[in-house]
Scaffold this motif. Structure first.
Motif, PDB file in Angstrom:
ATOM      1  N   ALA A  40      41.426  33.827  49.982  1.00 54.07           N
ATOM      2  CA  ALA A  40      41.307  32.741  49.002  1.00 54.07           C
ATOM      3  C   ALA A  40      42.699  32.166  48.822  1.00 54.07           C
ATOM      4  CB  ALA A  40      40.799  33.291  47.686  1.00 54.07           C
ATOM      5  N   GLY A  42      45.100  29.108  46.536  1.00 54.19           N
ATOM      6  CA  GLY A  42      45.126  28.155  45.427  1.00 54.19           C
ATOM      7  C   GLY A  42      45.961  26.942  45.803  1.00 54.19           C
ATOM      8  N   HIS A  44      48.912  26.942  47.287  1.00 56.89           N
ATOM      9  CA  HIS A  44      49.823  27.215  48.419  1.00 56.89           C
ATOM     10  C   HIS A  44      51.276  27.232  47.964  1.00 56.89           C
ATOM     11  CE1 HIS A  44      46.834  26.635  51.706  1.00 56.89           C
ATOM     12  NE2 HIS A  44      46.247  25.906  50.778  1.00 56.89           N
ATOM     13  N   TRP A  45      51.534  27.592  46.747  1.00 56.55           N
ATOM     14  CA  TRP A  45      52.919  27.634  46.281  1.00 56.55           C
ATOM     15  C   TRP A  45      53.576  28.971  46.633  1.00 56.55           C
ATOM     16  CZ3 TRP A  45      54.551  25.037  41.071  1.00 56.55           C
ATOM     17  CH2 TRP A  45      54.235  23.673  41.118  1.00 56.55           C
ATOM     18  N   GLY A  46      52.789  29.928  47.012  1.00 56.50           N
ATOM     19  CA  GLY A  46      53.340  31.241  47.346  1.00 56.50           C
ATOM     20  C   GLY A  46      54.270  31.131  48.543  1.00 56.50           C
ATOM     21  N   THR A  50      51.631  36.174  51.366  1.00 61.95           N
ATOM     22  CA  THR A  50      50.501  36.734  50.610  1.00 61.95           C
ATOM     23  C   THR A  50      49.201  35.975  50.826  1.00 61.95           C
ATOM     24  OG1 THR A  50      49.702  37.231  48.387  1.00 61.95           O
ATOM     25  CG2 THR A  50      51.308  35.471  48.535  1.00 61.95           C
ATOM     26  N   GLY A 169      57.284  28.758  34.868  1.00 63.74           N
ATOM     27  CA  GLY A 169      58.094  27.571  34.642  1.00 63.74           C
ATOM     28  C   GLY A 169      57.504  26.310  35.239  1.00 63.74           C
ATOM     29  N   GLN A 173      50.485  25.708  39.931  1.00 62.15           N
ATOM     30  CA  GLN A 173      49.711  26.780  40.555  1.00 62.15           C
ATOM     31  C   GLN A 173      48.284  26.766  40.015  1.00 62.15           C
ATOM     32  OE1 GLN A 173      52.413  27.188  38.565  1.00 62.15           O
ATOM     33  NE2 GLN A 173      53.716  28.854  39.239  1.00 62.15           N
ATOM     34  N   THR A 174      47.362  27.343  40.795  1.00 62.37           N
ATOM     35  CA  THR A 174      46.020  27.559  40.243  1.00 62.37           C
ATOM     36  C   THR A 174      46.082  28.807  39.378  1.00 62.37           C
ATOM     37  OG1 THR A 174      45.411  28.931  42.129  1.00 62.37           O
ATOM     38  CG2 THR A 174      44.876  26.578  42.261  1.00 62.37           C
ATOM     39  N   GLY A 177      45.532  31.890  41.632  1.00 62.91           N
ATOM     40  CA  GLY A 177      46.666  32.054  42.556  1.00 62.91           C
ATOM     41  C   GLY A 177      47.894  32.536  41.817  1.00 62.91           C
ATOM     42  N   THR A 181      49.664  37.019  42.023  1.00 58.83           N
ATOM     43  CA  THR A 181      50.960  37.504  42.506  1.00 58.83           C
ATOM     44  C   THR A 181      51.872  37.952  41.363  1.00 58.83           C
ATOM     45  OG1 THR A 181      51.994  35.319  42.398  1.00 58.83           O
ATOM     46  CG2 THR A 181      50.904  35.903  44.481  1.00 58.83           C
ATOM     47  N   THR A 183      52.610  36.138  38.551  1.00 57.32           N
ATOM     48  CA  THR A 183      53.395  35.012  38.001  1.00 57.32           C
ATOM     49  C   THR A 183      53.599  35.174  36.492  1.00 57.32           C
ATOM     50  OG1 THR A 183      52.713  33.541  39.747  1.00 57.32           O
ATOM     51  CG2 THR A 183      53.388  32.497  37.696  1.00 57.32           C
ATOM     52  N   HIS A 184      54.779  34.851  36.054  1.00 59.30           N
ATOM     53  CA  HIS A 184      55.215  35.132  34.682  1.00 59.30           C
ATOM     54  C   HIS A 184      56.085  33.990  34.186  1.00 59.30           C
ATOM     55  CE1 HIS A 184      59.345  35.578  36.017  1.00 59.30           C
ATOM     56  NE2 HIS A 184      58.754  35.913  37.163  1.00 59.30           N
ATOM     57  N   ILE A 269      38.252  35.391  43.831  1.00 58.66           N
ATOM     58  CA  ILE A 269      37.937  35.262  42.414  1.00 58.66           C
ATOM     59  C   ILE A 269      37.304  33.897  42.229  1.00 58.66           C
ATOM     60  CG2 ILE A 269      38.906  35.129  40.087  1.00 58.66           C
ATOM     61  CD1 ILE A 269      41.171  37.006  41.236  1.00 58.66           C
ATOM     62  N   ARG A 582      65.167  35.741  33.628  1.00 57.28           N
ATOM     63  CA  ARG A 582      64.197  35.599  32.536  1.00 57.28           C
ATOM     64  C   ARG A 582      63.750  36.994  32.116  1.00 57.28           C
ATOM     65  NH1 ARG A 582      59.986  31.303  34.904  1.00 57.28           N
ATOM     66  NH2 ARG A 582      60.682  32.196  36.862  1.00 57.28           N
ATOM     67  N   HIS A 632      59.041  39.891  43.758  1.00 59.22           N
ATOM     68  CA  HIS A 632      57.860  39.066  43.392  1.00 59.22           C
ATOM     69  C   HIS A 632      56.942  38.993  44.606  1.00 59.22           C
ATOM     70  CE1 HIS A 632      55.481  35.771  41.861  1.00 59.22           C
ATOM     71  NE2 HIS A 632      56.313  35.476  40.880  1.00 59.22           N
TER      72      HIS A 632
END
Ligand SMILES: Cc1cc2nc3c(=O)[nH]c(=O)nc-3n(C[C@H](O)[C@H](O)[C@H](O)COP(=O)(O)OP(=O)(O)OC[C@H]3O[C@@H](n4cnc5c(N)ncnc54)[C@H](O)[C@@H]3O)c2cc1C
Length: 892
Positions: A40, A42, A44-46, A50, A169, A173-174, A177, A181, A183-184, A269, A582, A632
């Motif tokens: 799957a 989202g 494609h920002w990864g 992954t 930030g 992203q979806t 997605g 990974t 994401t925070h 998902i 961060r 990450h």
């Protein structure tokens, strides 16, 4: 979007649940020649691999890869109202009924005690999500939870805007997605986005649907007495699929914490239920410039004021300049960015400082006015870089003018008749220094002029490429057409320092905050294409109280110098990027990067077209591995499985990776269904490692030597790469190993003479490691006249109406071959004068101490019932012991 060389066989664009299931099934059973693999994906920002597959890519968001794709076509980005509220349990409904939710008042400081549930499809982009939440969830003609509460006359009011608790930030992203990974953001009290996911609807690698939900609404609240979702209603809602499989319901924190960060390995998902809070505003403060040498003295202290401020800093970020300015490469400026919670009205109630300027156009415009984000101000035009260069030019020209003036004054001293010899000597020295400075300044002025005219001017694309060109030029001044080459890194440092300072400049006339939550959190400028330049980025996580954090940043700064000195690659190179720290809370997800109560992420990002970026980030990644820091999952990550296992403990029962793999085992039939297994998941060890023997049998286990026996094995619940072997290990001699070829079956095998062990051995190779499981069965191949001895304690029992001592050997076993025949029986005993043997195939035989053995010429089948009883009645006293030795022969 991150583009990698590996492209999928086909991209599938499901627009609803049925199509998601269909897509997975298509990948499981691809048309001839297709690779049964899927991922799957989202936005494609990864950056890591992954989301990479060479099989089927199940796209959940816009068809960004299709040049002529309809970017407005339906995709998986709808809010859902068919599970929430309809399938909530009475207990959950009571909770939302009783929860104290006053009508939203933007003038009141939010407490964030109230919770709302928002159910969305997985491909919804985060900026779409926060925009929808902000619109509120009532009165949209869809009967939401907010509407239901109103209908039922609850004393609360769920209309009005809601918001994400935390986010990264950017909002491109979806939702699935992003949390897949880890994401925070930089919100000190919150873990990554995935911690706010209360349930997921997932399609597994066998095409089966699962509803997985947490046991509680918040980590600190009591678990549900029952559940959040009613299993029966859920099953009724989704019905049986075409292959009659019901959706599987799980209320299971372990499973949820595995799926919450899974890099797409657990399945697709389809939708997500999120815990959301009341809309809020944030006020941001940017410190005056500080020095890294000072910041590092308090950064890791648990009592650092920045983490103990009142009101509490919800968000903390420390930006560290990788460069000093023109003059001093070791002087690293830092800016500390903090945000505190504010009531929504603080974001502005009307024009000119209204919501329109404060990001009320989410995901569609510049986040806040025109300027924000790392280099986003600079991104607005490459003119800006000229401005920075002009500033350097002016400074150097001033230095040159000063040097000329100093030379002239010294000349006057030399020519002045009354000057003493000592004064003339000093003046000569001044002149020499001034000449050196004038030449130096002239060279720099020429270099900068060259840079502006020949390097920057031809570039039309904008800031990213312009900065990259400057960095590359300064690293390789050999292109500069003069004989003596000055060190041009100071020029690059000056440009960088200018950008770094400008980015942290607060415009008092148009402060970027207070503003509505997402407008402050989402620093991405969706309209500004001039900034778009390929980048590479790594994020490294440490315990924020561990001194190693500071050591690591010190090392990164040393690496910047080493890169410039040519120590990290073939020659001098520049790093065109930033370092940003961060802080966030520990995650519940098993393999989240947020492993500590206060976790610090160090983001180091650079422009790909700067030639130093690749060798620099490569070195930094290796350093992070040496520090055993955490990487990450969705940023640059070339970990090996050994690295992953060094960070996430694979050993049971408490190891994080162990628990994650246990969940993978549950969802994939212990790795049997492997359509979501990719090169990335294999490299990282996000796989089932240890195979498990299902069953193994040998029948007969006791037979004649060279007789055929049948082995049957079942190990289908394993990764398909698993290999099965039969290992035959004689009591004496070397073992032999026979590949079985399949993971279940049966096969005839010859019994070897004597005792031996038959073992079913499973082997699964992953990254050069062999994992195995084994089941052993003892077998025996009898040669003629081999003996089988039994020793029993006799029991009293009625035989022929009399209580006697009895030993019964009742064989009739499927494990004993009927080819074994008895040729002689030998009995040893005491305390009983004579024993009678009764067997259906021979007449009764008597054994006494004088006649303690008999030959059996009829060769009866051994695998029967052998009854021994005392001729005399059982007498008081200890139970007698009888040893019987059967001498066997083979008769096929
Ligand atoms: C400009 C930019 C800013 C960023 N800012 C931050 C930040 O502030 N904080 C941070 O932590 N990270 C940040 N990142 C990293 C980024 O958040 C992650 O790489 C994220 O995973 C990308 O989300 P995506 O929708 O593009 O997912 P993709 O790259 O499309 O996929 C990522 C992973 O999620 C899986 N996946 C996607 N959809 C599904 C689904 N429906 N079901 C199951 N699995 C799925 C994929 O298989 C893949 O393994 C940033 C990246 C960029 C490019």
């Amino acid at each position: 979007m991150h583009i990698v060389p590996e492209q999928p066989l086909q991209r599938l664009y499901p627009t609803n649940l049925d199509q998601v299931v269909e897509s997975v099934n298509r990948a499981i059973n691809p048309p001839l020649g297709g690779q049964p693999q899927a991922r799957a994906i989202g936005s494609h920002w990864g950056i890591s691999h992954t989301g990479v597959t060479t099989g089927y890519m199940i796209e959940t968001a816009t068809p960004v890869h299709e040049a002529d794709g309809d970017q407005t076509a339906k995709r998986l980005n709808e809010p859902r109202y068919d599970v929430i509220p309809d399938c909530l349990t009475p207990e959950a409904l009571r909770f939302f009924y009783a929860q104290n939710v006053p009508a939203f008042n933007p003038a009141v400081m939010p407490t964030h005690q109230e919770i709302y549930l928002f159910h969305v499809e997985a491909g919804m982009r985060i900026h779409e999500l926060y925009a929808l939440l902000d619109e509120g969830d009532a009165g949209k003609g869809k009967r939401s939870l907010a509407d239901l509460m109103k209908e039922q006359g609850a004393g609360n009011d769920y209309s009005g805007p809601w918001a994400l608790e935390t986010m990264g930030g950017a909002g491109g992203q979806t939702i699935a997605g992003a949390f897949s990974t880890g994401t925070h953001g930089g919100d000190v009290p919150f873990g990554p986005l995935g911690d706010a996911v209360l349930a997921v609807h997932l399609v597994d690698a066998d095409g089966e649907q699962h509803w997985i939900e947490r046991t509680r609404l918040r980590p600190m609240t009591l678990p549900w007495e029952t559940t959040m979702i009613d299993e029966n209603k859920l099953k009724a809602r989704f019905g049986a699929t075409h292959d009659h499989r019901e959706i599987q319901y799980h209320q299971d924190d372990n499973l949820m914490n595995a799926v919450a960060v899974a890099c797409g390995r657990m399945g697709v998902i389809y939708s997500v239920v999120l815990r959301v809070v009341r809309q809020f505003a944030l006020k941001e403060t940017i410190s005056s410039p500080q020095q890294w040498s000072d910041v590092k003295t308090w950064l890791t202290s648990p009592t650092a004021p920045i983490f103990n401020a009142i009101p509490a800093n919800r968000f903390v970020k420390v930006d560290v300049s990788p460069y000093g300015g023109f003059w001093d490469p070791s002087r690293h400026d830092c800016y500390i960015v903090t945000r505190v919670l504010r009531e929504l009205d603080a974001a502005g109630k009307g024009l000119p400082l209204g919501r329109a300027e404060r990001g009320w156009n989410p995901g569609k415009g510049a986040p806040l006015g025109k300027a924000y984000g790392f280099f986003s101000r600079a991104c607005s035009s490459d003119n800006w870089i000229r401005e920075a260069l002009d500033v350097s030019l002016v400074q150097i020209q001033e230095i040159r003018v000063k040097a000329i003036k100093a030379w002239l004054v010294a000349a006057a001293v030399i020519w002045f008749p009354l000057s003493t010899p000592a004064m003339k000597l000093d003046a000569l020295a001044t002149q020499q220094a001034a000449v050196a400075t004038i030449v130096w300044a002239a060279l720099y002025i020429a270099a900068i002029a060259h840079l502006i005219k020949h390097v920057i001017s031809p570039i039309k694309i904008g800031f990213g490429d312009t900065l990259a060109a400057i960095a590359n030029f300064c690293a390789h001044p050999e292109h500069f057409p003069i004989v003596w080459l000055p060190d041009l890194f100071p020029v690059f440092r000056a440009v960088y320092a200018y950008a770094f300072d400008a980015e942290h400049d607060v415009d008092p006339g148009n402060p970027r905050s207070p503003a509505i939550s997402y407008a402050v959190m989402d620093e991405h400028d969706y309209l500004n294409v001039s900034c778009v330049a390929p980048g590479d980025s790594i994020e490294i996580f440490f315990d924020a109280t561990d001194p190693k954090l500071v050591d690591f940043i010190d090392l990164v700064l040393i690496r910047v110098r080493q890169l410039e000195n040519g120590e990290l690659s073939g020659g001098p190179e520049a790093f065109g990027g930033y370092i940003s720290l961060r802080f966030m809370a520990q995650s519940e997800a098993h393999i989240a990067m947020q492993k500590w109560p206060r976790t610090c992420s160090i983001e180091i990002a650079g422009l790909s077209r700067v030639e130093g970026t690749e060798p620099f980030l490569k070195r930094i990644e290796a350093d992070a591995v040496d520090f055993r820091a955490v990487l990450h999952w969705g940023q640059r990550n070339n970990w090996s499985m050994k690295d992953v296992e060094g960070v996430y403990v694979p050993a049971g029962p408490w190891g994080a990776l162990f628990k994650w793999r246990a969940a993978l085992s549950e969802l994939t039939d212990h790795g049997r269904y492997d359509v979501f297994s990719t090169d990335f998941s294999k490299q990282m060890g996000l796989e089932i490692t240890d195979p498990i023997v299902g069953s193994f049998s040998v029948a007969p286990t006791e037979g004649c030597a060279n007789e055929q026996t049948t082995i049957a094995w079942e190990a289908i619940r394993n990764p398909p790469e698993t290999q099965a072997f039969l290992v035959i290990k004689p009591e004496k001699g070397n073992p032999t190993r026979l590949p079985l070829g399949t993971l279940s079956g049966n096969r005839s095998v010859t019994l070897v003479a004597g005792r031996s062990t038959f073992s079913l051995l499973l082997e699964r190779e992953l990254n050069g490691n062999i994992y195995h499981d084994q089941r052993d069965i003892a077998v025996r191949g009898f040669a003629n006249n081999d003996e089988w001895t039994f020793t029993f304690t006799a029991e009293p029992r009625l035989v022929d109406g009399i209580s006697r001592w009895v030993v019964e050997i009742n064989l009739f076993s499927q494990f004993i071959s009927n080819t074994l025949r008895v040729t002689e029986i030998h009995c040893t005993f005491a305390g009983v004068a004579s024993w009678i043997l009764r067997n259906p195939d021979v007449a009764d035989l008597q054994f006494t101490t004088a006649q303690n053995h008999h030959m059996l010429s009829s060769l009866p089948v051994f695998n029967k019932r052998w009854l021994f009883f005392s001729q005399s009645p059982a007498s008081p006293g200890p139970n007698p012991i009888l040893q019987v030795v059967f001498k066997l022969v083979c008769q096929h």
